[in-house]
Design an enzyme around this catalytic site. Sequence first.
Site, mmCIF file in Angstrom:
data_model
loop_
_atom_site.group_PDB
_atom_site.id
_atom_site.type_symbol
_atom_site.label_atom_id
_atom_site.label_comp_id
_atom_site.label_asym_id
_atom_site.label_seq_id
_atom_site.Cartn_x
_atom_site.Cartn_y
_atom_site.Cartn_z
ATOM 1 N N SER A 201 -7.319 0.149 9.579
ATOM 2 C CA SER A 201 -7.731 -1.155 9.056
ATOM 3 C C SER A 201 -9.201 -1.367 9.356
ATOM 4 O O SER A 201 -9.737 -0.801 10.322
ATOM 5 C CB SER A 201 -6.913 -2.251 9.760
ATOM 6 O OG SER A 201 -7.466 -3.525 9.502
ATOM 7 N N ASN B 95 -14.197 -4.043 13.017
ATOM 8 C CA ASN B 95 -14.734 -5.408 13.032
ATOM 9 C C ASN B 95 -14.580 -6.013 14.428
ATOM 10 O O ASN B 95 -13.748 -5.579 15.216
ATOM 11 C CB ASN B 95 -13.972 -6.291 12.043
ATOM 12 C CG ASN B 95 -14.344 -5.989 10.592
ATOM 13 O OD1 ASN B 95 -15.338 -5.341 10.332
ATOM 14 N ND2 ASN B 95 -13.520 -6.450 9.665
ATOM 15 N N LYS C 199 -5.404 -0.561 16.035
ATOM 16 C CA LYS C 199 -5.894 0.165 14.855
ATOM 17 C C LYS C 199 -7.104 1.037 15.236
ATOM 18 O O LYS C 199 -7.279 2.136 14.682
ATOM 19 C CB LYS C 199 -6.245 -0.795 13.723
ATOM 20 C CG LYS C 199 -5.012 -1.448 13.063
ATOM 21 C CD LYS C 199 -4.146 -0.457 12.292
ATOM 22 C CE LYS C 199 -3.132 -1.133 11.380
ATOM 23 N NZ LYS C 199 -2.245 -0.203 10.676
ATOM 24 N N TYR D 101 -4.089 -6.311 17.558
ATOM 25 C CA TYR D 101 -4.061 -5.553 16.296
ATOM 26 C C TYR D 101 -5.314 -4.673 16.190
ATOM 27 O O TYR D 101 -5.226 -3.479 15.901
ATOM 28 C CB TYR D 101 -4.000 -6.542 15.129
ATOM 29 C CG TYR D 101 -3.927 -5.903 13.760
ATOM 30 C CD1 TYR D 101 -2.774 -5.268 13.317
ATOM 31 C CD2 TYR D 101 -5.027 -5.953 12.888
ATOM 32 C CE1 TYR D 101 -2.712 -4.698 12.037
ATOM 33 C CE2 TYR D 101 -4.962 -5.391 11.619
ATOM 34 C CZ TYR D 101 -3.804 -4.758 11.200
ATOM 35 O OH TYR D 101 -3.745 -4.192 9.948
ATOM 36 N N ILE E 65 0.836 -1.207 0.000
ATOM 37 C CA ILE E 65 0.000 0.000 0.000
ATOM 38 C C ILE E 65 0.870 1.257 0.000
ATOM 39 O O ILE E 65 0.577 2.236 -0.689
ATOM 40 C CB ILE E 65 -0.939 -0.038 1.238
ATOM 41 C CG1 ILE E 65 -1.983 -1.149 1.060
ATOM 42 C CG2 ILE E 65 -1.584 1.321 1.477
ATOM 43 C CD1 ILE E 65 -2.771 -1.482 2.320
ATOM 44 N N ASP F 52 11.681 3.162 5.211
ATOM 45 C CA ASP F 52 11.341 1.732 5.273
ATOM 46 C C ASP F 52 12.549 0.980 5.828
ATOM 47 O O ASP F 52 13.686 1.370 5.557
ATOM 48 C CB ASP F 52 11.005 1.201 3.869
ATOM 49 C CG ASP F 52 10.160 -0.067 3.892
ATOM 50 O OD1 ASP F 52 9.006 -0.018 3.429
ATOM 51 O OD2 ASP F 52 10.651 -1.120 4.386
HETATM 52 N N1 LIG Z 1 -2.960 -5.653 3.145
HETATM 53 C C1 LIG Z 1 -4.088 -5.611 3.841
HETATM 54 O O1 LIG Z 1 -5.022 -6.400 3.621
HETATM 55 C C2 LIG Z 1 -4.254 -4.572 4.928
HETATM 56 C C3 LIG Z 1 -5.525 -4.407 5.493
HETATM 57 C C4 LIG Z 1 -5.705 -3.449 6.483
HETATM 58 C C5 LIG Z 1 -4.651 -2.676 6.896
HETATM 59 N N2 LIG Z 1 -3.415 -2.847 6.337
HETATM 60 C C6 LIG Z 1 -2.344 -1.971 6.814
HETATM 61 O O2 LIG Z 1 -1.674 -1.416 5.689
HETATM 62 C C7 LIG Z 1 -0.325 -1.067 6.052
HETATM 63 C C8 LIG Z 1 0.642 -1.563 4.989
HETATM 64 O O3 LIG Z 1 0.473 -2.945 4.846
HETATM 65 P P1 LIG Z 1 0.768 -3.730 3.474
HETATM 66 O O4 LIG Z 1 -0.279 -4.762 3.344
HETATM 67 O O5 LIG Z 1 1.009 -2.777 2.375
HETATM 68 O O6 LIG Z 1 2.123 -4.482 3.876
HETATM 69 P P2 LIG Z 1 3.371 -4.980 2.986
HETATM 70 O O7 LIG Z 1 3.953 -6.096 3.792
HETATM 71 O O8 LIG Z 1 2.982 -5.220 1.576
HETATM 72 O O9 LIG Z 1 4.373 -3.720 3.013
HETATM 73 C C9 LIG Z 1 4.781 -3.197 4.229
HETATM 74 C C10 LIG Z 1 6.012 -2.343 4.043
HETATM 75 O O10 LIG Z 1 6.305 -1.769 5.320
HETATM 76 C C11 LIG Z 1 7.650 -2.036 5.678
HETATM 77 N N3 LIG Z 1 7.718 -2.145 7.147
HETATM 78 C C12 LIG Z 1 7.174 -3.104 7.926
HETATM 79 N N4 LIG Z 1 7.475 -2.868 9.222
HETATM 80 C C13 LIG Z 1 8.238 -1.748 9.251
HETATM 81 C C14 LIG Z 1 8.872 -1.017 10.283
HETATM 82 N N5 LIG Z 1 8.828 -1.428 11.560
HETATM 83 N N6 LIG Z 1 9.547 0.098 9.958
HETATM 84 C C15 LIG Z 1 9.641 0.502 8.657
HETATM 85 N N7 LIG Z 1 9.091 -0.170 7.635
HETATM 86 C C16 LIG Z 1 8.388 -1.275 7.927
HETATM 87 C C17 LIG Z 1 8.021 -3.321 4.944
HETATM 88 O O11 LIG Z 1 9.432 -3.416 4.728
HETATM 89 C C18 LIG Z 1 7.252 -3.143 3.628
HETATM 90 O O12 LIG Z 1 8.007 -2.431 2.667
HETATM 91 C C19 LIG Z 1 -0.117 -1.615 7.461
HETATM 92 O O13 LIG Z 1 -0.290 -0.559 8.397
HETATM 93 C C20 LIG Z 1 -1.238 -2.642 7.613
HETATM 94 O O14 LIG Z 1 -1.596 -2.828 8.964
HETATM 95 C C21 LIG Z 1 -3.190 -3.773 5.355
#
Ligand SMILES: NC(=O)c1ccc[n+]([C@@H]2O[C@H](COP(=O)([O-])OP(=O)(O)OC[C@H]3O[C@@H](n4cnc5c(N)ncnc54)[C@H](O)[C@@H]3O)[C@@H](O)[C@H]2O)c1
Length: 257
Positions: free
Chosen positions: A149, A154, A166, A162, A23, A42
């Site tokens: 999220s 939910n 959130k 988690y 994202i 990152d």
């Molecule tokens: N994918 C989903 O379905 C979903 C749903 C709801 C919320 N989210 C939220 O979206 C956000 C991004 O998630 P995503 O699905 O894109 O994940 P992803 O795993 O595709 O990407 C996450 C990125 O964040 C970086 N990262 C992780 N922990 C880190 C830290 N401690 N410090 C710096 N960088 C860090 C990783 O290296 C990676 O580049 C998160 O906050 C997650 O909780 C995702």
Amino acid sequence: MEISKLFDLKGKTAIVTGGANGIGKATALLLAKHGANISIGDFNLEDAKKTAKEIEALGVKAIAVSCNVLKDDDLVNLINTTVKELGGIHILINNAGGGGGGRENPFKISVDDIKRDYELNVFSGWRLCQLAVPHMKKEGYGSIVFTTSMSSINKSPNMSGYGISKAAVNHTVANLAHDFGPEVRINAVGPGATRTAALESVLTPEIEATMLKHTPIKRLGTAEDIAGAMLYFAAPISEWVSGQTLFVNGGGEQTLE
Ligand SMILES: NC(=O)c1ccc[n+]([C@@H]2O[C@H](COP(=O)([O-])OP(=O)(O)OC[C@H]3O[C@@H](n4cnc5c(N)ncnc54)[C@H](O)[C@@H]3O)[C@@H](O)[C@H]2O)c1
């Protein structure tokens, strides 16, 4: 406001945490397509550099900064490096997050596990706001967006760490809006199940079918779906919107029952 200004981010600088992948990456690319210079914070520096290269190819500036959002020194360095290299801060996407969602059996985890969810999802973003807002006020333009999220509203088993962290994000933005206005706005985007590496690693056809039972728009989300809402909050079009959480979820919820 002139139509050409509504989504115009030319001359603005955006920090995107977790911007190397998923994202965060889609958001960084979309903001850059609208003219913003991008600072990716990152802890995966190799991927962050690759994403910065893709962004530079769009004709804006991009830097990759090694940053684990759990480390205060890294957060301070992310702010200082961005100001030094890109000249200021206008937009902050507090996107790095995650935690133990789905594995949080209350009889098997500890209070420390819950603390970590809060450190990752709430405290790191709160601290970055504290560091970034003075720069935004100086620039006379500021927009902060947290990634929350659907888990924040939910009610599900094994989600109590988690989910509550959130939920705290949603209330954090609602309160900080009152501290940061009028120059700085702060909002949150709440994705439903979105096809990123994190989700793909646990997705099976059966799980996907269950998730789509209560989803009117019959597909899971993409990172680009979420980035669209991020752009709305980051750009001048939403100049009278602050303290809000917008859920981007295909119109429903992707629960596992
Ligand atoms: N994918 C989903 O379905 C979903 C749903 C709801 C919320 N989210 C939220 O979206 C956000 C991004 O998630 P995503 O699905 O894109 O994940 P992803 O795993 O595709 O990407 C996450 C990125 O964040 C970086 N990262 C992780 N922990 C880190 C830290 N401690 N410090 C710096 N960088 C860090 C990783 O290296 C990676 O580049 C998160 O906050 C997650 O909780 C995702």
